[in-house]
Design a protein around this motif. Structure first.
Motif, PDB file in Angstrom:
ATOM      1  N   ARG A  47      42.046  34.071  -1.931  1.00 13.30           N
ATOM      2  CA  ARG A  47      43.489  33.432  -2.980  1.00 13.30           C
ATOM      3  C   ARG A  47      44.629  34.299  -2.005  1.00 13.30           C
ATOM      4  NH1 ARG A  47      44.425  29.814  -5.556  1.00 13.30           N
ATOM      5  NH2 ARG A  47      45.791  30.971  -7.170  1.00 13.30           N
ATOM      6  N   ASP A  50      45.478  32.509   0.663  1.00 14.53           N
ATOM      7  CA  ASP A  50      45.900  31.135   0.537  1.00 14.53           C
ATOM      8  C   ASP A  50      47.504  31.413   0.091  1.00 14.53           C
ATOM      9  OD1 ASP A  50      45.645  28.418   0.082  1.00 14.53           O
ATOM     10  OD2 ASP A  50      45.641  28.876  -2.061  1.00 14.53           O
ATOM     11  N   ILE A  51      47.628  32.162  -0.768  1.00 13.93           N
ATOM     12  CA  ILE A  51      49.017  32.372  -1.204  1.00 13.93           C
ATOM     13  C   ILE A  51      49.907  32.888  -0.231  1.00 13.93           C
ATOM     14  CG2 ILE A  51      50.664  33.790  -2.831  1.00 13.93           C
ATOM     15  CD1 ILE A  51      48.210  33.953  -4.981  1.00 13.93           C
ATOM     16  N   ARG A  53      49.551  32.129   2.925  1.00 14.90           N
ATOM     17  CA  ARG A  53      49.581  30.871   3.932  1.00 14.90           C
ATOM     18  C   ARG A  53      50.803  29.900   3.264  1.00 14.90           C
ATOM     19  NH1 ARG A  53      44.943  30.476   4.819  1.00 14.90           N
ATOM     20  NH2 ARG A  53      44.249  29.313   2.941  1.00 14.90           N
ATOM     21  N   ARG A  54      50.699  29.847   1.903  1.00 16.93           N
ATOM     22  CA  ARG A  54      51.497  28.872   1.188  1.00 16.93           C
ATOM     23  C   ARG A  54      53.021  29.706   1.208  1.00 16.93           C
ATOM     24  NH1 ARG A  54      48.696  27.301  -4.325  1.00 16.93           N
ATOM     25  NH2 ARG A  54      50.227  25.734  -4.372  1.00 16.93           N
ATOM     26  N   GLN A  56      54.111  31.466   3.537  1.00 15.44           N
ATOM     27  CA  GLN A  56      54.818  31.280   4.932  1.00 15.44           C
ATOM     28  C   GLN A  56      55.203  29.751   5.307  1.00 15.44           C
ATOM     29  OE1 GLN A  56      55.253  33.661   6.985  1.00 15.44           O
ATOM     30  NE2 GLN A  56      56.199  31.876   8.694  1.00 15.44           N
ATOM     31  N   ASP A  57      54.164  28.898   4.575  1.00 14.12           N
ATOM     32  CA  ASP A  57      54.461  27.433   4.699  1.00 14.12           C
ATOM     33  C   ASP A  57      55.818  27.176   4.160  1.00 14.12           C
ATOM     34  OD1 ASP A  57      52.289  26.944   6.167  1.00 14.12           O
ATOM     35  OD2 ASP A  57      51.014  26.043   4.495  1.00 14.12           O
ATOM     36  N   LEU A  58      56.215  27.690   2.846  1.00 17.52           N
ATOM     37  CA  LEU A  58      57.457  27.696   2.345  1.00 17.52           C
ATOM     38  C   LEU A  58      58.585  28.127   2.970  1.00 17.52           C
ATOM     39  CD1 LEU A  58      56.577  28.200  -1.385  1.00 17.52           C
ATOM     40  CD2 LEU A  58      57.190  26.057  -0.613  1.00 17.52           C
ATOM     41  N   LYS A  61      59.225  25.827   5.933  1.00 13.49           N
ATOM     42  CA  LYS A  61      59.940  24.662   5.197  1.00 13.49           C
ATOM     43  C   LYS A  61      61.364  24.917   4.897  1.00 13.49           C
ATOM     44  CE  LYS A  61      56.121  21.950   3.290  1.00 13.49           C
ATOM     45  NZ  LYS A  61      55.451  21.487   2.002  1.00 13.49           N
TER      46      LYS A  61
END
Length: 149
Positions: A47, A50-51, A53-54, A56-58, A61
């Motif tokens: 988790r 996952d958080i 990675r999310r 980092q994606d944000l 973006k």
């Protein structure tokens, strides 16, 4: 990840006494508890990954959006500068057109003024001639009155 299993209630291998049911259930419980703990750690770690990675994606973006915003602003600035330059050129052309129209009107007025001044010069010359003629006539009259008895 590290998997730790604790077998506290197991008999040593040198002992030959069989395990009781109670000992097996305790061993099973401890292994299950450890497995659940490991599963929770793996799940929690998954988790977190996952958080992470999310997030980092944000962040990517957001950075992409900022780059896009900068590109849009640069493009806007460039187009604005083109429009301002174009409008300045149009204003200059209009200004020069007005200058030319004013120059033409002033040329006509200056020509009229020149003609009026030339006419004034002629009239002044004629007036001076008339004044001289009258002065001569007056002198002639004054002499003739003096010569009369």
């Amino acid at each position: 990840f590290r998997m730790d299993f604790f077998f506290e209630d197991l008999p040593s291998t040198s002992q030959s006494t069989p395990k009781s049911r109670h000992e097996e259930s305790q061993m099973t419980f401890k292994v299950k508890a450890t497995s659940t703990y490991m599963y929770d750690n793996i799940y929690c770690s998954s988790r977190i990954d996952d958080i992470s990675r999310r997030v980092q994606d944000l962040v990517e973006k957001i950075n992409d959006s900022r780059t896009s915003d900068q590109t849009v602003m640069d493009s806007f600035q460039e187009k604005l500068m083109e429009k301002v330059t174009e409008m300045c050129q149009q204003m200059k052309e209009h200004m020069y057109t007005v200058y030319e129209e004013n120059s033409n009107e002033m040329q006509v007025k200056l020509q009229e003024l020149s003609e009026v001044l030339e006419s004034c010069t002629k009239l002044n010359t004629e007036l001076m001639e008339a004044t001289n003629a009258l002065a001569g006539l007056r002198e002639g009259l004054a002499i003739s009155k003096m010569s009369e008895p």
